[in-house]
Design an enzyme around this catalytic site. Structure first.
Site, mmCIF file in Angstrom:
data_model
loop_
_atom_site.group_PDB
_atom_site.id
_atom_site.type_symbol
_atom_site.label_atom_id
_atom_site.label_comp_id
_atom_site.label_asym_id
_atom_site.label_seq_id
_atom_site.Cartn_x
_atom_site.Cartn_y
_atom_site.Cartn_z
ATOM 1 N N ASN A 201 0.849 -1.189 0.000
ATOM 2 C CA ASN A 201 0.000 0.000 0.000
ATOM 3 C C ASN A 201 0.883 1.236 0.000
ATOM 4 O OD1 ASN A 201 -1.815 2.094 0.628
ATOM 5 N ND2 ASN A 201 -3.159 0.658 1.667
ATOM 6 N N CYS A 206 -5.326 1.027 -1.327
ATOM 7 C CA CYS A 206 -5.962 -0.276 -1.104
ATOM 8 C C CYS A 206 -7.066 -0.534 -2.121
ATOM 9 C CB CYS A 206 -6.517 -0.355 0.315
ATOM 10 S SG CYS A 206 -7.695 0.953 0.695
ATOM 11 N N HIS A 453 -11.361 1.457 3.975
ATOM 12 C CA HIS A 453 -10.352 0.507 3.522
ATOM 13 C C HIS A 453 -11.010 -0.503 2.582
ATOM 14 C CE1 HIS A 453 -6.778 -1.870 3.543
ATOM 15 N NE2 HIS A 453 -7.342 -2.893 4.136
ATOM 16 N N ASP A 470 -5.648 -8.602 1.366
ATOM 17 C CA ASP A 470 -5.728 -7.349 2.125
ATOM 18 C C ASP A 470 -4.354 -6.679 2.071
ATOM 19 O OD1 ASP A 470 -6.156 -5.272 3.831
ATOM 20 O OD2 ASP A 470 -6.889 -6.472 5.506
#
Length: 1116
Positions: A201, A206, A453, A470
């Protein structure tokens, strides 16, 4: 738990230190995803199965008197101490800022960490359902001990007395906190555990990472990207196809997480773009359009259409005549309603729902005229890869803002779009194609409308195994986690402390599905194809293999760094090259000299052999000096190495020379040149000899350069070496010169004259000192120097600042640059600007500083002589900018600052027109003075007309300004100032007459019918005792000049606090307006309900866009 907290006294001194995570980036959405803490203490989290939770209520009195940050009292949840941090006037933004804070973070043990899911609420004290609540979650640790929302709600909305957030100057804040278990983030090896790697990131990317992972795991798409033509001469940072190929290759073959910096550079983005969060749905469309364009004319042309393009038919079919209009349209994704829909099928039902065009909304069917008709959409074909965008964000007309829909919304593992005999299909659809789809990926948005997010659940091969992507972390997940837990809705958390709060603690699931990707069963063999090295261009494999080797070499060097020392060797050549160009003070920039990576065990004498090969200087001709940092922060050669030291190892020598214990050894290589200019062995240095370095300054050209080094005797005098210095400078032997010692330059320059007939020792000169010399300045010569002496020149260089000036009207474009001094006064700066742009009066220049974080001008300009020096104009918190904005005023700034400037909208009494006027008057002026000024500017209906000034906000009149009110306190930033003639009927009110508010309103079909949306221009109306609504309507129609046909559709209602009671023509209006106990006169009014004829601000376009975002662009 409810605590009453009185406001602090106005002179309360708050701490200057501010530990707010996003204090430095107020321009971005909040909260923004960040890296987890490196040192997580698992024992800090309570070891309970059900997370402890609780609610804290904070009542803040005298709220409008607060100016600085304020903490609530400490409250306990999950055995931890918490508190709320609030900035009533905003944390460098025009929004209320609010955060949840760890109350005892300063005393917690090293490595502490705790994870909480929480919401913060500003309670609406009139209508509780309009309370503003924002939810997020965060891993709290020492570096981020508070978290929340820098832009919680607009200050104007908070202070609006009609909104209900501030009642009797009291604000009510609630915090709902649920403590979760801490996850061990850093020990996880994604490749080892799952076979996949994540994406790093860059700050707020994201949204991009989740989409790129989804696209990468569509093998047909990945193969097409690999087959896009690229060459070995392309650079990834300048080629989107190559950057995407590189990224996909690394995702396929790397063992660690992959950076996206090359890709974003190929988009033309800078760091600021990487810290700006965007909408994943919008990014998907923009990227696909860009790739579709890049694929044209190549072997993979049409890939985007083949994968993602479907078609639907818009139709309008008349009911009573034989007429039908159709239009075919393509789509790459479908936007499905979430609100009011239980699941995907309900959304598709709504998508194809038939709309009746009848009554006032009849369809004009060419030769048949106006006809009742049915309007709808049916699908001609669906694509192999079906992308469904869920409309989780929509516009709330009541609150005039975007809101997130967190309602429960189900989606199936298998989606059958042929169900119920193909109800979604058009008559032209190919019924032989089976539209049965399998879920491939689920993109999640966690957070609220102001940010959050993104991450994704994907099953790459459509097997039963799901994976969560993630950012850098990839984990195996089960079906329930990927589907059911992403439906949204609410979850109820059981109370672990029943005495804490009796009410059940429900938490809205802020994490829910936002985008779904389905693959058609009949196409899955083609889509989920094999992609191997033969699909990757040879030059790409070679390039990326080289990158991997270099990365491995760096990793190896890092692992072996403790075995090596970096030796940086500065020579006379470096001084000649750098002084006067790259540097002016001291002698050399060590980062720009030759460096050697040497094993610590290597004897220094052997290192000298390597130096001999590198510089062609025999070992016996080398003498090395150690550098030393002096107390005045200068860095100079201190002493030569001894024979004993040269016999030691490199590692031992570094330890001797370097008290800071870093990995570098810095040396100066002294080389003596013989008469043939070849290196010769250096003579033995006696204690009496001093090594000095010399710089020459030319006042006429304002140039400084290095001319060499000399050994002098301590008891010698500068007069003894003047001839030699003239020779070094190229002057005649008897040229008169002045000598100065360069002593230091931080925090200020110190450069003092050297007495020529005093000894070097008495002048306190020692090894490594710098002597600057010059010809004396000739008084009376035709060409005068700005900086006649070395001290003034070094002072200039030390404080020199090139400033980029931009017009305030074009804040993104550099217009010109000026070479200024940090010590320039305010007057100096505006004088230089006015000279550059050709303005005679510098006082008409107004400057505005630059906000380093938002990359925008600061809201408030610099006041006249409001700062001492240029350096004060350029500083922003702990950062320094080189940008200033300017504007040219029509009057001098000192005069303007003594005036109050108001923008007033004048509504003409008889014409349907509004004119905007700027009124400038002395700050001590009154509203009466404003009205007198306006009378000279506006067109009145008759010479004796009287004018009043009103305060209007959200289409309601809140105040009639008294004529004697001082204008200095009037705020026109959030409220509209309106001027109008006072109607004759209002001037002589009878004892039974009432002056009431009349506002326009409408009820939006998508909103709760109990609530209304005001619009248009509000006005006052006189009503008389016994007057019916029918009689009042006649006067309103005449006043507004509305045609009969339109006016017949208008409805009238008595409105109180947003609730409407519709009136009949026979109702006596006067009787409704007898109440005196109404909170704010504007909350009791006669409402006129009708459609808004004036063009409304468009809120429907791209309704999933976050309100705080700028549109996303890929430039290359």
């Amino acid at each position: 738990m409810t605590l009453m907290t009185p406001a602090p006294p106005l002179d309360l001194q708050e701490d200057d230190e501010m530990l707010v995570p996003h204090n430095n980036i107020p321009f971005g959405p909040q909260p923004m995803e960040v890296e987890e803490a490196e040192n997580m203490n698992k024992t800090d989290a309570p070891s309970v199965d059900d997370p402890p939770s609780g609610r804290f209520t904070w009542t803040i009195e005298n709220f409008s008197r607060l100016t600085k940050k304020l903490y609530s009292e400490v409250f306990y949840v999950g055995g931890y101490k918490w508190r709320i941090l609030i900035f009533p006037k905003g944390n460098n933004v025009d929004h209320l800022s609010m955060y949840l804070d760890i109350a005892d973070s300063a005393t917690l043990p090293y490595g502490w960490s705790r994870y909480a899911q929480f919401s913060l609420t500003i309670v609406n004290q009139i209508h509780n359902k309009y309370s503003i609540r924002k939810e997020t979650h965060h891993q709290f640790h020492a570096r981020e001990s508070d978290w929340g929302f820098t832009s919680f709600m607009p200050i104007a909305e908070l202070y609006d007395p009609g909104r209900g957030y501030l009642v009797n100057d009291t604000c009510v804040v609630e915090a709902d906190v649920a403590v979760r278990k801490v996850l061990d983030y850093w020990s996880h090896d994604s490749k080892k555990e799952t076979g996949f790697v994540g994406l790093k990131n860059q700050g707020a990317t994201c949204y991009m990472n989740s989409l790129l992972q989804t696209q990468y795991h569509i093998p047909y798409f990945r193969k097409a990207v690999y087959h896009m033509p690229t060459t070995e001469n392309d650079m990834p940072s300048g080629s989107i196809p190559l950057a995407l190929q590189s990224l996909f290759y690394k995702l396929q073959y790397s063992d660690t997480s992959v950076s996206t910096k090359e890709l974003t550079k190929s988009f033309g983005w800078d760091t600021y773009d990487s810290f700006m969060q965007h909408d994943v749905q919008e990014f998907n469309r923009v990227l696909c359009e860009k790739l579709e364009d890049k694929m044209k004319g190549t072997v993979v042309e049409g890939t985007i259409q083949k994968l993602f393009e479907g078609h639907h038919m818009n139709y309008i079919e008349c009911i009573n005549v034989d007429y039908k209009s159709t239009r075919k349209e393509s789509f790459y994704d479908l936007q499905l309603d979430v609100k009011g829909c239980q699941d995907v099928y309900a959304s598709f039902d709504k998508y194809v729902e038939v709309e009746r065009l009848e009554g006032d909304n009849k369809y004009h069917a060419e030769q048949y005229g106006l006809q009742d008709a049915a309007k709808g959409v049916l699908f001609i074909d669906f694509p192999p890869v079906l992308q469904l965008q869920l409309k989780r964000f929509e516009y709330d007309f009541i609150r005039d803002t975007m809101v997130k829909i967190n309602d429960r919304y189900e989606f199936p593992l298998q989606l059958d779009l042929d169900r119920e005999n193909g109800k979604y299909l058009s008559p032209d659809a190919d019924r032989s194609v089976r539209n049965l789809y399998t879920l491939h990926s689920v993109l999640i948005h966690s957070g609220g409308v102001h940010g959050g997010h993104y991450y994704a659940y994907i099953r790459p091969t459509l097997s039963d195994q799901w994976f969560k992507f993630d950012d850098e972390r990839v984990t195996k997940e089960d079906l329930k986690r990927a589907l059911e837990e992403q439906y949204g809705g609410e979850e109820e958390l059981p109370q672990t402390n029943p005495g804490f709060n009796n009410s059940p603690f429900k938490f809205t699931k802020y994490s829910n599905a936002y985008m779904l990707v389905y693959i058609r069963e009949s196409d899955k063999e083609k889509i989920i194809c094999n992609v191997d090295e033969k699909d990757i261009a040879e030059h790409l494999r070679v390039r990326l293999k080289k990158e991997q080797d270099e990365k491995e070499q760096k990793r190896k060097e890092k692992a072996e760094a403790h075995l090596y020392t970096i030796i940086k060797v500065a020579r006379n050549e470096d001084l000649h090259e750098q002084i006067g160009k790259d540097i002016y003070f001291d002698l050399v920039d060590h980062d720009k000299v030759r460096s050697f990576r040497i094993q610590k065990q290597l004897p220094f004498n052997l290192f000298k052999e390597e130096v001999a090969k590198e510089f062609n200087i025999p070992v016996q001709c080398q003498r090395f000096w150690l550098w030393a940092k002096r107390q005045n922060h200068t860095y100079r050669p201190n002493r030569p190495l001894t024979l004993l030291e040269e016999g030691q190892s490199v590692g031992q020598l570094r330890e001797v020379s370097n008290k800071a214990n870093n990995a570098e050894l810095k040396l100066f290589l002294e080389v003596e040149l013989g008469q043939d200019l070849q290196p010769s062995p250096p003579p033995v240095k006696s204690k009496e000899e001093i090594l000095l370095f010399f710089k020459l300054y030319d006042p006429l050209t304002e140039e400084l350069r290095y001319v060499g080094q000399l050994f002098v005797k301590g008891d010698g005098k500068p007069a003894d070496i003047l001839t030699k210095l003239n020779e070094m400078a190229g002057f005649s032997p008897d040229e008169e010169i002045e000598l100065y010692e360069e002593i230091k330059f931080e925090p200020r320059v110190m450069c003092e004259p050297i007495e020529k007939n005093s000894t070097f020792r008495n002048s306190q000169l020692e090894d490594g000192d710098i002597v600057c010399f010059q010809k004396p300045t000739q008084v009376g010569t035709s060409k005068q120097s700005r900086y006649p002496g070395v001290p003034s020149f070094l002072e200039y260089v030390h404080n020199r600042q090139v400033v980029r000036f931009r017009s305030l009207e074009k804040p993104k474009e550099d217009e010109f640059c000026l070479d200024l001094s940090k010590l320039h006064t305010y007057d100096d700066v505006v004088e230089r600007v006015s000279q550059h742009i050709g303005l005679d009066d510098p006082s008409k220049i107004r400057l505005t500083s630059h906000n380093c974080y938002s990359q925008q001008p600061k809201p408030e300009p610099i006041k006249y002589r409001g700062v001492d020096h240029l350096s004060d104009m350029l500083v922003h918190h702990n950062q320094t900018s080189d940008i200033l904005y300017y504007e040219v005023l029509d009057i001098p700034l000192p005069e303007l600052q003594g005036l109050k400037t108001l923008k007033v909208a004048f509504h003409h009494a008889t014409k349907d027109e509004v004119t905007i006027h700027t009124v400038r008057l002395p700050k001590q002026s009154t509203v009466g003075d404003v009205i007198n000024d306006l009378k000279a500017k506006v067109e009145l209906s008759h010479p004796d007309a009287e004018i009043r000034l009103l305060e209007v906000f959200s289409h309601k009149i809140y105040k009639i300004f008294p004529l004697n009110e001082k204008i200095e306190t009037i705020n026109d930033h959030y409220w509209t100032l309106r001027a109008e003639e006072i109607p004759e009927e209002e001037k002589n009110l009878g004892p039974c007459d009432r002056l009431i508010h009349v506002f326009h309103f409408m009820k939006d079909a998508a909103q709760n019918q109990l609530h209304v949306q005001n619009f248009g221009d509000p006005f006052f109306l006189v009503i008389r005792e016994g007057e019916t609504l029918a009689e009042v309507k006649v006067r309103i129609q005449k006043k507004l000049q509305v045609p009969d046909e339109e006016f017949s559709k208008w409805k009238f209602a008595y409105m109180l606090l947003g609730r409407s009671e519709y009136l009949q023509d026979s109702d006596i209006v006067y009787t409704r307006f007898q109440r005196r106990d109404v909170y704010g006169a504007w909350e009791q009014y006669l409402g006129v309900e009708h459609a808004e004829n004036a063009p409304r601000r468009s809120h429907t376009a791209n309704q999933n866009r976050h309100a705080v975002e700028k549109s996303i662009k890929i430039y290359n």
